[in-house]
Design a protein around this motif. Structure first.
Motif, PDB file in Angstrom:
ATOM      1  N   GLY A   1      50.460  43.324  40.576  1.00 52.53           N
ATOM      2  CA  GLY A   1      51.489  44.283  40.215  1.00 52.53           C
ATOM      3  C   GLY A   1      51.006  45.189  39.107  1.00 52.53           C
ATOM      4  N   GLY A   2      51.436  46.445  39.130  1.00 55.43           N
ATOM      5  CA  GLY A   2      51.093  47.339  38.044  1.00 55.43           C
ATOM      6  C   GLY A   2      50.431  48.632  38.430  1.00 55.43           C
ATOM      7  N   GLY A   3      50.211  48.901  39.689  1.00 52.45           N
ATOM      8  CA  GLY A   3      49.604  50.171  40.060  1.00 52.45           C
ATOM      9  C   GLY A   3      49.053  50.139  41.475  1.00 52.45           C
ATOM     10  N   THR A   4      48.852  51.298  42.049  1.00 49.46           N
ATOM     11  CA  THR A   4      48.206  51.408  43.362  1.00 49.46           C
ATOM     12  C   THR A   4      46.773  51.837  43.099  1.00 49.46           C
ATOM     13  OG1 THR A   4      49.016  53.676  43.531  1.00 49.46           O
ATOM     14  CG2 THR A   4      50.326  51.962  44.585  1.00 49.46           C
ATOM     15  N   TRP A   5      45.892  50.877  43.071  1.00 48.05           N
ATOM     16  CA  TRP A   5      44.564  51.082  42.523  1.00 48.05           C
ATOM     17  C   TRP A   5      43.503  51.179  43.621  1.00 48.05           C
ATOM     18  CZ3 TRP A   5      45.962  46.216  39.420  1.00 48.05           C
ATOM     19  CH2 TRP A   5      46.869  46.545  38.411  1.00 48.05           C
ATOM     20  N   ASN A   6      43.331  52.351  44.167  1.00 54.85           N
ATOM     21  CA  ASN A   6      42.309  52.531  45.198  1.00 54.85           C
ATOM     22  C   ASN A   6      40.910  52.330  44.636  1.00 54.85           C
ATOM     23  OD1 ASN A   6      44.208  53.107  47.205  1.00 54.85           O
ATOM     24  ND2 ASN A   6      44.311  55.260  46.598  1.00 54.85           N
ATOM     25  N   LYS A   7      40.689  52.846  43.411  1.00 52.70           N
ATOM     26  CA  LYS A   7      39.381  52.670  42.782  1.00 52.70           C
ATOM     27  C   LYS A   7      39.093  51.204  42.529  1.00 52.70           C
ATOM     28  CE  LYS A   7      39.029  57.175  40.491  1.00 52.70           C
ATOM     29  NZ  LYS A   7      38.882  57.867  39.180  1.00 52.70           N
ATOM     30  N   PHE A   8      40.130  50.469  42.128  1.00 49.33           N
ATOM     31  CA  PHE A   8      39.940  49.043  41.873  1.00 49.33           C
ATOM     32  C   PHE A   8      39.555  48.315  43.158  1.00 49.33           C
ATOM     33  CE2 PHE A   8      41.799  44.765  42.073  1.00 49.33           C
ATOM     34  CZ  PHE A   8      41.068  44.150  41.071  1.00 49.33           C
ATOM     35  N   GLU A   9      40.199  48.685  44.255  1.00 53.69           N
ATOM     36  CA  GLU A   9      39.875  48.037  45.535  1.00 53.69           C
ATOM     37  C   GLU A   9      38.409  48.242  45.891  1.00 53.69           C
ATOM     38  OE1 GLU A   9      41.191  48.203  50.253  1.00 53.69           O
ATOM     39  OE2 GLU A   9      42.473  49.122  48.708  1.00 53.69           O
ATOM     40  N   LYS A  10      37.912  49.458  45.694  1.00 54.19           N
ATOM     41  CA  LYS A  10      36.496  49.733  45.987  1.00 54.19           C
ATOM     42  C   LYS A  10      35.586  48.927  45.074  1.00 54.19           C
ATOM     43  CE  LYS A  10      37.371  54.437  47.674  1.00 54.19           C
ATOM     44  NZ  LYS A  10      37.159  55.891  47.433  1.00 54.19           N
ATOM     45  N   LEU A  11      35.941  48.889  43.777  1.00 53.11           N
ATOM     46  CA  LEU A  11      35.140  48.133  42.818  1.00 53.11           C
ATOM     47  C   LEU A  11      35.168  46.646  43.148  1.00 53.11           C
ATOM     48  CD1 LEU A  11      33.579  48.175  40.096  1.00 53.11           C
ATOM     49  CD2 LEU A  11      35.787  47.848  38.954  1.00 53.11           C
ATOM     50  N   MET A  12      36.348  46.163  43.525  1.00 55.03           N
ATOM     51  CA  MET A  12      36.505  44.763  43.839  1.00 55.03           C
ATOM     52  C   MET A  12      35.668  44.369  45.057  1.00 55.03           C
ATOM     53  SD  MET A  12      38.243  42.141  42.681  1.00 55.03           S
ATOM     54  CE  MET A  12      36.898  41.037  43.092  1.00 55.03           C
ATOM     55  N   LYS A  13      35.711  45.188  46.096  1.00 51.14           N
ATOM     56  CA  LYS A  13      34.985  44.872  47.327  1.00 51.14           C
ATOM     57  C   LYS A  13      33.475  44.883  47.106  1.00 51.14           C
ATOM     58  CE  LYS A  13      38.520  46.157  50.694  1.00 51.14           C
ATOM     59  NZ  LYS A  13      38.904  47.009  51.838  1.00 51.14           N
ATOM     60  N   LYS A  14      33.029  45.746  46.177  1.00 55.25           N
ATOM     61  CA  LYS A  14      31.592  45.775  45.876  1.00 55.25           C
ATOM     62  C   LYS A  14      31.118  44.478  45.232  1.00 55.25           C
ATOM     63  CE  LYS A  14      30.834  50.760  45.285  1.00 55.25           C
ATOM     64  NZ  LYS A  14      30.455  51.840  44.323  1.00 55.25           N
ATOM     65  N   SER A  15      32.040  43.789  44.538  1.00 52.06           N
ATOM     66  CA  SER A  15      31.657  42.566  43.838  1.00 52.06           C
ATOM     67  C   SER A  15      31.701  41.337  44.737  1.00 52.06           C
ATOM     68  CB  SER A  15      32.584  42.344  42.637  1.00 52.06           C
ATOM     69  OG  SER A  15      33.882  41.974  43.062  1.00 52.06           O
ATOM     70  N   LEU A  16      32.157  41.490  45.978  1.00 49.95           N
ATOM     71  CA  LEU A  16      32.317  40.357  46.884  1.00 49.95           C
ATOM     72  C   LEU A  16      31.191  40.276  47.900  1.00 49.95           C
ATOM     73  CD1 LEU A  16      36.135  40.701  47.661  1.00 49.95           C
ATOM     74  CD2 LEU A  16      35.068  39.127  46.036  1.00 49.95           C
ATOM     75  N   ASP A  17      30.786  39.051  48.217  1.00 49.04           N
ATOM     76  CA  ASP A  17      29.805  38.857  49.284  1.00 49.04           C
ATOM     77  C   ASP A  17      30.413  39.218  50.635  1.00 49.04           C
ATOM     78  OD1 ASP A  17      27.919  37.940  47.466  1.00 49.04           O
ATOM     79  OD2 ASP A  17      28.597  35.852  47.644  1.00 49.04           O
ATOM     80  N   LYS A  18      31.727  38.947  50.766  1.00 44.61           N
ATOM     81  CA  LYS A  18      32.452  39.287  51.987  1.00 44.61           C
ATOM     82  C   LYS A  18      33.591  40.246  51.623  1.00 44.61           C
ATOM     83  CE  LYS A  18      31.610  34.685  53.984  1.00 44.61           C
ATOM     84  NZ  LYS A  18      32.286  33.457  54.499  1.00 44.61           N
TER      85      LYS A  18
END
Length: 427
Positions: free
Chosen positions: A288-305
């Motif tokens: 909760g707290g925002g619609t974070w498209n940039k965060f989603e991209k950053l998050m996916k880059k940090s994941l193996d999957k």
């Protein structure tokens, strides 16, 4: 003990900004709002709100919406809105109509001269004539305008929140720009301050030796009374429909802004590791707290999957105030493993709703949570995963920390906080 009635001048700038922009409704906004709500209920305080003249319409709207029946809440008029609007119009004409350089220079000089006259004649002097009755100036965000700071007859109190720009490299630019830069530039030994935790006071006094530690008073914050346990299947169903949560799954919850110090990337990444490790299929992480498209991209880059993000994470976006208690009440647990906090309101809100919490064991968070939650190192992936496993596989532990959190939350209230503020101001 307060001996006489306090005539308080209250800087409502952050509250007016919040009337127009939900993005301004951060923790400081709610601190300012809840302190004001308690102040206007007291018979020993008269409160007068002030803000920039350009925002006086917002001040009217704030009073009408939030305090329609308060009789001891007044509004200061600093200068003329007409003249202020005229100056803005001159600036727009200079930019949009005139293309010849000499005319631009002339209009710029006219605008600056008019602004100076406005600031001096209509703000400073008009307010000086009205200020004799004010005994105290209270600012919940930053220092007051210069024409108020210069008035020695008024006692000045400012709230001190944190020293993030001095603790975390990513925030260093705030030392030079914005409200925080203005605040630290004007810290002094003559004025008084309210620090929102013992840790915040320690940090400010260590970094700014010009402060008089005896004039920095610790007044812990509180959660609003709206945060209480709400258990209703109808409310839960509506919540899941409104925020597009899976109907057949439970959830954990995190509420924060997207900042590096909030440690959200690690919190989410380790939740996915926990879920994959233990083959968890009945639980999702709600942000909760925002619609974070940039965060989603950053998050996916940090994941193996990268696809695991969509499988285990739901972005609720901005959560309406009335829905927050329901989120806290039905979350299996609340995650707030921030790197640094001046106080940390969200864990207290969660505890007040009976939600077990996982927080960091650093800065002010131990003052808030005490022994009523699982506390871990903010930078440890292993401790995040272990904490998730403790709560997920142990219903009795969640119930225990739910009870402890409810008891711990009773130590905090806005009435108590404002009582301490008034006692200090009136002494």
């Amino acid at each position: 003990m307060v001996n006489k009635k306090i005539n308080l001048l209250y800087d409502a700038t952050i509250l007016v900004d919040g009337e127009y922009d939900n993005g301004c409704r951060s923790g400081i906004y709610f601190v300012a709002l809840n302190v004001l709500k308690e102040l206007v209920l007291r018979a020993d305080v008269d409160v007068t709100l002030f803000t920039n003249p350009s925002k006086s319409a917002g001040l009217d709207n704030l009073i009408k919406r939030k305090f329609p029946e308060q009789k001891n809440l007044y509004k200061a008029r600093l200068g003329s809105r007409f003249i202020y609007s005229l100056l803005l119009t001159i600036g727009k004409l200079r930019k949009k109509i005139f293309s010849v350089s000499p005319l631009r220079i002339l209009l710029t000089l006219m605008s600056l001269t008019s602004a100076l006259l406005y600031d001096t004649l209509f703000c400073k002097w008009s307010f000086l004539f009205r200020s004799n009755g004010f005994s105290t100036l209270f600012s919940p965000l930053t220092v007051a305008p210069w024409y108020l700071r210069k008035q020695n007859r008024i006692k000045k109190y400012t709230v001190l929140y944190d020293v993030i720009p001095f603790k975390i490299k990513e925030y260093e630019s705030q030392k030079k720009f914005g409200w925080f830069a203005k605040l630290i530039k004007n810290l002094n030994s003559q004025d008084s301050y309210f620090a929102i935790s013992q840790d915040a006071k320690k940090d400010f006094c260590e970094i700014f030796p010009q402060l008089d530690a005896n004039k920095v008073h610790v007044t812990l914050l509180a959660a609003s009374e709206q945060f209480r346990s709400i258990r209703s299947t109808v409310a839960l169903t509506k919540l899941k429909e409104k925020y597009h949560l899976p109907k057949d799954k439970k959830f954990i919850f995190s509420l924060c802004t997207l900042e590096p110090r909030k440690n959200l990337v690690r919190a989410v990444r380790t939740f996915i590791s926990f879920a994959e490790k233990n083959n968890v299929c009945d639980l999702v992480f709600v942000l909760g707290g925002g619609t974070w498209n940039k965060f989603e991209k950053l998050m996916k880059k940090s994941l193996d999957k990268p696809d695991a993000f969509d499988k285990y994470v739901v972005r609720a976006g901005y959560v309406d105030d009335e829905d927050l208690p329901i989120f806290y009440s039905y979350a299996e647990w609340f995650v707030f493993t921030s790197q640094y906090e001046g106080f940390g309101l969200p864990p207290l809100e969660a505890m007040q709703c009976g939600c077990p919490v996982i927080t960091s064991n650093c800065s002010s968070l131990p003052e808030v949570v005490g022994d009523a939650g699982i506390m871990i190192d903010w930078n440890s992936d292993e401790q995040h995963v272990a904490a998730y496993e403790k709560y997920y596989f142990n219903d009795a532990l969640r119930e225990e920390y739910s009870r402890k959190g409810l008891e711990r939350a009773k130590l905090f209230s806005w009435k108590k906080t404002v009582g301490q503020i008034v006692e200090i101001i009136g002494s």
